[in-house]
Design a protein around this motif. Sequence first.
Motif, short mmCIF file in Angstrom:
data_model
loop_
_atom_site.label_atom_id
_atom_site.label_comp_id
_atom_site.label_asym_id
_atom_site.label_seq_id
_atom_site.Cartn_x
_atom_site.Cartn_y
_atom_site.Cartn_z
N LYS A 1 10.17 -0.54 -10.20
CA LYS A 1 10.28 -1.09 -8.85
C LYS A 1 8.95 -1.68 -8.46
O LYS A 1 7.90 -1.19 -8.85
N GLU A 2 9.00 -2.74 -7.67
CA GLU A 2 7.78 -3.39 -7.24
C GLU A 2 7.11 -2.54 -6.17
O GLU A 2 7.76 -2.04 -5.26
N GLY A 3 5.82 -2.37 -6.30
CA GLY A 3 5.08 -1.59 -5.33
C GLY A 3 4.47 -2.45 -4.25
O GLY A 3 4.64 -3.66 -4.21
N LYS A 4 3.73 -1.82 -3.34
CA LYS A 4 3.07 -2.53 -2.26
C LYS A 4 1.59 -2.61 -2.56
O LYS A 4 1.00 -1.68 -3.10
N ILE A 5 0.97 -3.70 -2.21
CA ILE A 5 -0.46 -3.85 -2.37
C ILE A 5 -1.13 -3.25 -1.14
O ILE A 5 -0.76 -3.55 0.00
N ALA A 6 -2.09 -2.37 -1.37
CA ALA A 6 -2.77 -1.70 -0.26
C ALA A 6 -3.73 -2.67 0.43
O ALA A 6 -4.39 -3.47 -0.21
N ASP A 7 -3.78 -2.59 1.75
CA ASP A 7 -4.70 -3.40 2.54
C ASP A 7 -5.94 -2.56 2.79
O ASP A 7 -5.93 -1.62 3.58
N LEU A 8 -7.03 -2.83 2.08
CA LEU A 8 -8.23 -2.02 2.17
C LEU A 8 -9.30 -2.64 3.06
O LEU A 8 -10.46 -2.30 2.96
#
Length: 102
Positions: free
Chosen positions: A77-84
């Motif tokens: 499943k495609e994950g989410k990119i974290a906003d750092l």
Amino acid sequence: LAKYAKSRKLGDYISSLIVRDLHSASINQVESAHRTEELLEHINSELQELKQLAKANGFVGKQEELEDKPSESQTLKEGKIADLEQVSGSLDDDDLEEYSDF
């Protein structure tokens, strides 16, 4: 050997030794193959006992589910990119004392 050479039976003696060695080698191979079969049977029986023990203790249930439904468990499943961009947190002075020797 000198005795057989003088009586002109050295060739027969050597060939009898070769035949004896070949025969004993073939017997050793048969015994080795038989021993290998016994070991494999023993290993298989031990594996069956371990599987039964694992089933009895509930260890196999999850693995069997994965084997029964490989397409569902192996679907990526495609994950989410974290906003750092916003990082929050802090260190107390007490935390820094622990690592003062570094």
